[in-house]
Design a protein around this motif. Sequence first.
Motif, PDB file in Angstrom:
ATOM      1  N   ALA B  20       0.772  -1.067  -0.128  1.00  0.00           N
ATOM      2  CA  ALA B  20      -0.034  -0.106   0.037  1.00  0.00           C
ATOM      3  C   ALA B  20       0.861   1.151   0.053  1.00  0.00           C
ATOM      4  O   ALA B  20       0.335   2.387  -0.520  1.00  0.00           O
ATOM      5  N   GLU B  21       2.038   0.954   0.564  1.00  0.00           N
ATOM      6  CA  GLU B  21       3.086   2.174   0.478  1.00  0.00           C
ATOM      7  C   GLU B  21       3.239   2.955  -0.820  1.00  0.00           C
ATOM      8  O   GLU B  21       3.503   3.912  -1.038  1.00  0.00           O
ATOM      9  N   ASP B  22       3.168   1.730  -1.779  1.00  0.00           N
ATOM     10  CA  ASP B  22       3.555   2.049  -3.168  1.00  0.00           C
ATOM     11  C   ASP B  22       2.498   2.469  -4.178  1.00  0.00           C
ATOM     12  O   ASP B  22       2.720   3.037  -5.200  1.00  0.00           O
ATOM     13  N   LEU B  23       1.394   2.412  -3.537  1.00  0.00           N
ATOM     14  CA  LEU B  23       0.028   2.884  -4.336  1.00  0.00           C
ATOM     15  C   LEU B  23      -0.068   4.241  -4.269  1.00  0.00           C
ATOM     16  O   LEU B  23       0.409   5.088  -3.508  1.00  0.00           O
ATOM     17  N   PRO B  24      -0.847   4.996  -5.293  1.00  0.00           N
ATOM     18  CA  PRO B  24      -1.061   6.297  -5.445  1.00  0.00           C
ATOM     19  C   PRO B  24      -1.789   6.908  -4.263  1.00  0.00           C
ATOM     20  O   PRO B  24      -2.609   6.034  -3.620  1.00  0.00           O
ATOM     21  N   PHE B  25      -1.881   8.286  -3.989  1.00  0.00           N
ATOM     22  CA  PHE B  25      -2.523   8.700  -2.828  1.00  0.00           C
ATOM     23  C   PHE B  25      -3.920   8.350  -3.079  1.00  0.00           C
ATOM     24  O   PHE B  25      -4.479   8.401  -4.384  1.00  0.00           O
ATOM     25  N   TRP B  26      -4.820   8.437  -2.172  1.00  0.00           N
ATOM     26  CA  TRP B  26      -6.332   8.393  -2.418  1.00  0.00           C
ATOM     27  C   TRP B  26      -6.760   9.630  -3.209  1.00  0.00           C
ATOM     28  O   TRP B  26      -6.686  10.902  -2.874  1.00  0.00           O
ATOM     29  N   GLY B  27      -7.502   9.488  -4.447  1.00  0.00           N
ATOM     30  CA  GLY B  27      -8.259  10.502  -4.946  1.00  0.00           C
ATOM     31  C   GLY B  27      -7.090  11.328  -6.019  1.00  0.00           C
ATOM     32  O   GLY B  27      -7.369  12.145  -6.550  1.00  0.00           O
ATOM     33  N   ASP B  28      -6.046  10.586  -6.128  1.00  0.00           N
ATOM     34  CA  ASP B  28      -5.076  11.036  -6.951  1.00  0.00           C
ATOM     35  C   ASP B  28      -5.499  11.106  -8.514  1.00  0.00           C
ATOM     36  O   ASP B  28      -5.578  10.168  -9.013  1.00  0.00           O
ATOM     37  N   PRO B  29      -5.440  12.457  -8.921  1.00  0.00           N
ATOM     38  CA  PRO B  29      -6.263  12.479 -10.425  1.00  0.00           C
ATOM     39  C   PRO B  29      -5.163  11.780 -11.438  1.00  0.00           C
ATOM     40  O   PRO B  29      -5.530  11.548 -12.519  1.00  0.00           O
ATOM     41  N   PRO B  32      -2.479   6.098 -12.434  1.00  0.00           N
ATOM     42  CA  PRO B  32      -2.424   5.197 -13.847  1.00  0.00           C
ATOM     43  C   PRO B  32      -3.865   4.799 -13.939  1.00  0.00           C
ATOM     44  O   PRO B  32      -4.524   4.898 -15.259  1.00  0.00           O
ATOM     45  N   ALA B  33      -4.600   4.394 -12.831  1.00  0.00           N
ATOM     46  CA  ALA B  33      -5.929   4.073 -13.197  1.00  0.00           C
ATOM     47  C   ALA B  33      -6.963   4.934 -13.603  1.00  0.00           C
ATOM     48  O   ALA B  33      -7.863   4.676 -14.345  1.00  0.00           O
ATOM     49  N   SER B  34      -6.628   6.269 -13.112  1.00  0.00           N
ATOM     50  CA  SER B  34      -7.512   7.319 -13.446  1.00  0.00           C
ATOM     51  C   SER B  34      -7.140   8.057 -14.675  1.00  0.00           C
ATOM     52  O   SER B  34      -7.949   8.980 -15.152  1.00  0.00           O
TER      53      SER B  34
END
Lengths: 130, 249, 503
Positions: B20-29, B32-34
């Motif tokens: 989870a440390e490695d995942l993008p911030f919550w709501g990061d526009p 990659p997924a967004s």
Amino acid sequence: MEDLLAYIISRYNYWAAIILLLIGLYGMIAKNNLLKKVIGMTIFQAAIILFYVSIGDKRGATIPILAHGHDGAHQAVEAAAYANPLPHVLMLTAIVVGVSTLGVALAILQKIYRVHGTIEEDEILETIDQ
Amino acid sequence: MKKTALLIIAVLGILLLRAAEDLPFWGDPQSPASVHLSDYYLEESYEETSVPNIVTSVLADYRGYDTMFETVVIFCAGITVLIVLRRTHRRRAKVISPRPERPGADIILQTAARLLVPMMQLFALYVVAHGHHSPGGGFQGGVILGSSLILLALSYDIQMALHRFKEKLVLLFSAGGVLLYAAIGLACLFLGRNFLAYGAWAALLGISEPEAHSHGMLGVEIGVAITVLCIMFSLYIDLASGGDLDEGL
Amino acid sequence: MSLEQHAIIIILAPLVGSLLISLFGGLHRRLSYLLLVACLGISFASTIATLRLVAARAAIGPLHYYLGDWPPPYGIELVIDPLNALVLTMIAGISLLVAIYSKEMARRDNPDRLHHYYTLFALLVAGLLGITASGDVFNIYVLTEISALASYALLARGRGFAYYATFKYIIMGTIGASLYLLGVGYLYIKTGTLNIAELPTFINSSGLVDSVSIRVAFILIMVGLWIKMAFFPLHGWLPNAYTRAATTTSCLVAPLMTKVSVYVMIRVMLGVFTLPYIYHVMGWNRAVVWLASLAIVAGSIGALAQTNIKRMLTYIIVAEVGYMVGGAWLGNAAGLTGAIYHIVSDGLMTACLFMAVGAITYKTGDSSLEAMRGVFRRMPVTAALFVVGALAMIGIPPTCGFFSKWYLIQGGLVAGHYGFVGALLLSSLINAVLFFRLFEIGYYAPFDTEGTPPRGHGTTVVDEAPFSMLMPLLISAVMIIVVGLSTSRIVSGLIQYSLPAGL
């Protein structure tokens, strides 16, 4: 202090999902009552759904339904203004799968109760050994 | 068992938290997924399908194949519960669990239910039909339709609900809904396009391709709603009565 | 309709067939059986057409079928390359054989709701075919759940404690599928795509190749699939669930379910993460091969301890899963070829053995070793076909079982992994002991008509199984030898093209 707060806020959606997931998994493995295992299963699946849905969020974005007029007039879409639709679609599927698995598990559980007269795992194992 | 479970969740927990440390911030526009697929859907979907609710267009069109199988999952669960629980007259003789005595019919409850059910059903139809423009669609509408029947079964009894909607019909429609979905897709195949390419309907109906997509989606959503309605009801009556379809809870 | 449309017909035929069975199967006693055989027949014909098409263009590249005409990655696509064309043909063929075989048995096991039983049968096959053809990681999850739900229902309709065994399977299966889904979520959040063809370029890009979350995604997907395929030590649910199941169900589920999970594992390894990533970044291939060797030994020893043939066979499945996982993780061409080839050959062997045991229990009503006394002499044809399947399982040439072991052992030697080679040889030896003990009991032990309690249905005379059971059994036994004899064609014409370049 503020750094810590910023750090927590930045990713606590994942932590929440992970903690729920672990609670559910623990229930599925460790609980003796089969119905509690099923409850663990639903928590486990709900955690994954939360995880996915939180991926779809974008700061400052609204739901992915485009503003449109009655005459079909339509402006160019600003993608940053709308949340990511894909995780919602995927999770609609996962929710349906979860409901289906839950239904089947409950049906089997009713049958187990009819056959063994109990849904406690150790008591069922005793009846099998006999 | 408890120790093994704790060990497993400890390992998994450390693994997941590390990741989870490695995942993008919550709501990061900019995550990659967004960006990758999401932007395409948001920008192009209205042009291509003339459906402003993008969740609907992705669900029923871009990923329509998934959604068809999602409906099949529901159908499969319905048949599974039926085959596991449903007891015919021959096998009913041995009932184990004693049922609690039913209190008498409650007139307030029943009147309220009678008033509510038509409203719910009307609203459900709106949710199905308006899924292109507002939150909603086949699954949501189907669940509301199904719960209206479940409400009937709860406030009266299962027999009464079944009197309104026979079990044979429930099974018929649950398969019929999926079949409608598959048939809309198959028709595209016979019109010379790939499976579920709703654009094939355009020439036949005399409308533009995006409109054909929109109509195709409405068609499959109706199929989904029918199946979900039937299976929700079927799951409830089988689970609540232990497969006997007598009075139930 | 162009030839490429066969790709979707493969999946749609059993799907639409299952719907028609549930709608009309109740009308007439025979109708659901005929519908099932017809829809699986269409599906099988389409897999053959697709296989020929793919083999003809093997050098060019896989066949892509865009669902809804949406180009990937925006829509879902089916990707048929030599690897899954082969697996699709195996699945469709075996399920067709089991469908034909089920004529007498399914009716006896399901006096009521036969058409619903067949509905789920067709749905299970549709799910398995869909998993194999799919080119989208999320789509694989949805289809896995369809086949899983259908198999829960089919397995639960067994004898004795089938419900409890099935419940364990539901819990384990859900954990497996959910871990897979979570892994897909990690992949999606880092790459933004779900398309199998597009994922490797993202994963092996400079930004992500060292990413912890991608590694965790890989671990989650692998563990999820290992649970689904009953890989040691996650195999606990399988023997109970499969032994308690009704004959037709175990004939369908045992050869296909685990094999499809193995296929998905190989697809994920080759197609999503690619071998360089797995061998260099992850770097635990040797450990996994050791685990696979343990699986083989544990499965074989477990089989040795059983007194019920069906249960013995389920432990052999656990060992066979070890063969395939080990072969895939050896990381060389021979090992992978062996693993892929073994998916097909093990499917055939398991189907043949389960159908033969099913035919014997159809007559004797009991699948314990004790009940086999002298039975083989009473049912010579069934017994002969069982022997073919058993010899293949041991690995005697020219059956296909020999050739898969040949490639796997070669792979083990090339990789210098002697533990795996030793486990393979040991397991062949144990299989030989198991089956020759069985042959001895079946052929030479006296068949007492008195003294032992009445067998199964009391008055039933133990003689040859009905034609509808013998015919598919015969075909599967013949196919074991045919596939064995055409090994070189299969390897050079199909499997070779599905291996990554430069291996």
